[in-house]
Write an enzyme that holds these catalytic residues in place. Structure first.
Site, short mmCIF file in Angstrom:
data_model
loop_
_atom_site.label_atom_id
_atom_site.label_comp_id
_atom_site.label_asym_id
_atom_site.label_seq_id
_atom_site.Cartn_x
_atom_site.Cartn_y
_atom_site.Cartn_z
N ASP A 29 0.82 -1.37 -0.02
CA ASP A 29 -0.21 0.03 -0.14
C ASP A 29 0.62 1.20 0.17
OD1 ASP A 29 -2.33 1.45 0.20
OD2 ASP A 29 -3.03 1.18 2.33
N ASN A 77 -10.50 -3.02 -6.52
CA ASN A 77 -9.72 -2.00 -7.32
C ASN A 77 -10.07 -1.72 -8.75
OD1 ASN A 77 -6.41 -3.09 -5.97
ND2 ASN A 77 -7.57 -1.45 -5.26
C1 FPP Z 1 -1.86 0.04 -3.71
O1 FPP Z 1 -1.37 1.54 -3.39
C2 FPP Z 1 -1.14 -0.73 -4.74
C3 FPP Z 1 -1.67 -1.23 -5.83
C4 FPP Z 1 -3.15 -1.37 -6.08
C5 FPP Z 1 -1.24 -1.91 -7.03
C6 FPP Z 1 0.29 -2.80 -6.50
C7 FPP Z 1 0.56 -3.27 -7.64
C8 FPP Z 1 2.12 -3.32 -7.88
C9 FPP Z 1 3.18 -2.73 -7.07
C10 FPP Z 1 2.60 -4.02 -9.28
C11 FPP Z 1 3.12 -5.46 -8.93
C12 FPP Z 1 3.25 -6.07 -10.21
C13 FPP Z 1 3.36 -7.45 -10.49
C14 FPP Z 1 3.61 -7.71 -11.82
C15 FPP Z 1 3.12 -8.21 -9.34
P1 FPP Z 1 -2.37 2.79 -3.73
O2 FPP Z 1 -2.47 2.88 -5.01
O3 FPP Z 1 -3.58 2.32 -2.75
O4 FPP Z 1 -1.53 3.80 -2.68
P2 FPP Z 1 -2.51 4.81 -2.06
O5 FPP Z 1 -2.97 4.06 -1.14
O6 FPP Z 1 -1.33 5.85 -1.55
O7 FPP Z 1 -3.19 5.62 -2.94
#
Ligand code: FPP
Length: 249
Positions: A29, A77
């Site tokens: 996160d 998501n």
């Molecule tokens: C949450 O941060 C993150 C995600 C929803 C996506 C995570 C995906 C990756 C790191 C890519 C992984 C790739 C592979 C191929 C496995 P957020 O967007 O909710 O952050 P925020 O809470 O600060 O908005």
């Protein structure tokens, strides 16, 4: 003068190698916030998050943690802005295509957990290819939860079991925790014993609801793109200081 690399490739000496978690699950996160703080678009946070995940996978291998599961995309998501969803789907596909050769060289077995049929078909093809090509690999067991929801997983397990009962292949009395576990996406891997969540939220967010029943939970304020080996070291130290009682005294 030789400069000592700061990368900790060997298990830090203050960690007990006989008491390492056997399966670490991570809720990655904070990518969006990481990007926002730098005045960058959110998608760059996700892109940076891939590098963090790759290094954590290597670190697990170097330090002897045999299984890692990452929460990449939840069933909730899909409610994000379309451009972000599309970016993530393309990112997963691109990363898989790019990393497959290295995963083979490093003996990584990759699995995807979730309702994969709802993903774009080109991504499904890449997922099938990577799971198939790495299926004999015996090194680190790496799982990526994609279009994953813990409740949805439990419901699909119930449906599969109910169908077997309806067809006369299973007696309701034979349904127990072990049998239930065989119908989960994680049926081939042990349940996680450590859950790490970055960016400070104290929630499980529908991740591995059944499997995390006795996991230790470690939450750090650090945003996912900044989660490095030093942070992982702290999480493991914290894990080793816990007394795990599994409901006993
Ligand atoms: C949450 O941060 C993150 C995600 C929803 C996506 C995570 C995906 C990756 C790191 C890519 C992984 C790739 C592979 C191929 C496995 P957020 O967007 O909710 O952050 P925020 O809470 O600060 O908005």
């Amino acid at each position: 003068m030789t400069v000592k690399p700061i990368l900790l490739q060997e298990l830090p000496s203050d960690l007990d190698k006989t008491r390492l978690p056997q399966h670490v699950a991570v809720i990655m996160d904070g990518n969006g916030r990481w990007a926002k703080r730098r005045g960058l678009p959110r998608i760059l946070g996700h892109q940076r998050g891939v590098d963090t995940l790759k290094d954590l996978l290597r670190c697990c291998r170097d330090w002897g943690v045999p299984a890692l599961t990452a929460y990449a995309f939840s069933t909730e998501n899909w409610g994000r802005p379309l451009e972000e969803v599309e970016f993530l789907m393309t990112l997963f596909e691109r990363v898989l295509r790019r990393e497959l050769k290295e995963m083979m060289e490093e003996n990584v077995r990759i699995r995807f957990l979730g309702n994969l049929e709802a993903l774009p078909s080109s991504l499904q093809d890449e997922i099938a290819r990577s799971m198939n090509e790495t299926k004999e690999n015996t090194g680190i067991q790496f799982s990526v939860a994609t279009n994953y929801g813990g409740r949805q997983e439990i419901v699909q397990a119930c449906r599969a079991i109910a169908t077997q009962v309806q067809e006369g292949k299973l007696n309701p009395e034979d349904i127990d925790e072990e049998l239930f576990g065989h119908h989960l996406y994680t049926h081939e891997i042990p349940y996680p014993d450590l859950l790490i969540r970055t960016s400070g939220e104290m929630r499980i967010s529908n991740f591995l609801l059944w499997q995390l029943a006795y996991a230790e939970i470690y939450v750090t304020q650090t945003l996912w793109p900044d989660f490095d080996r030093k942070e992982f070291h702290q999480a493991l130290l914290n894990f080793q200081q816990r007394e795990r009682r599994f409901g006993k005294v």
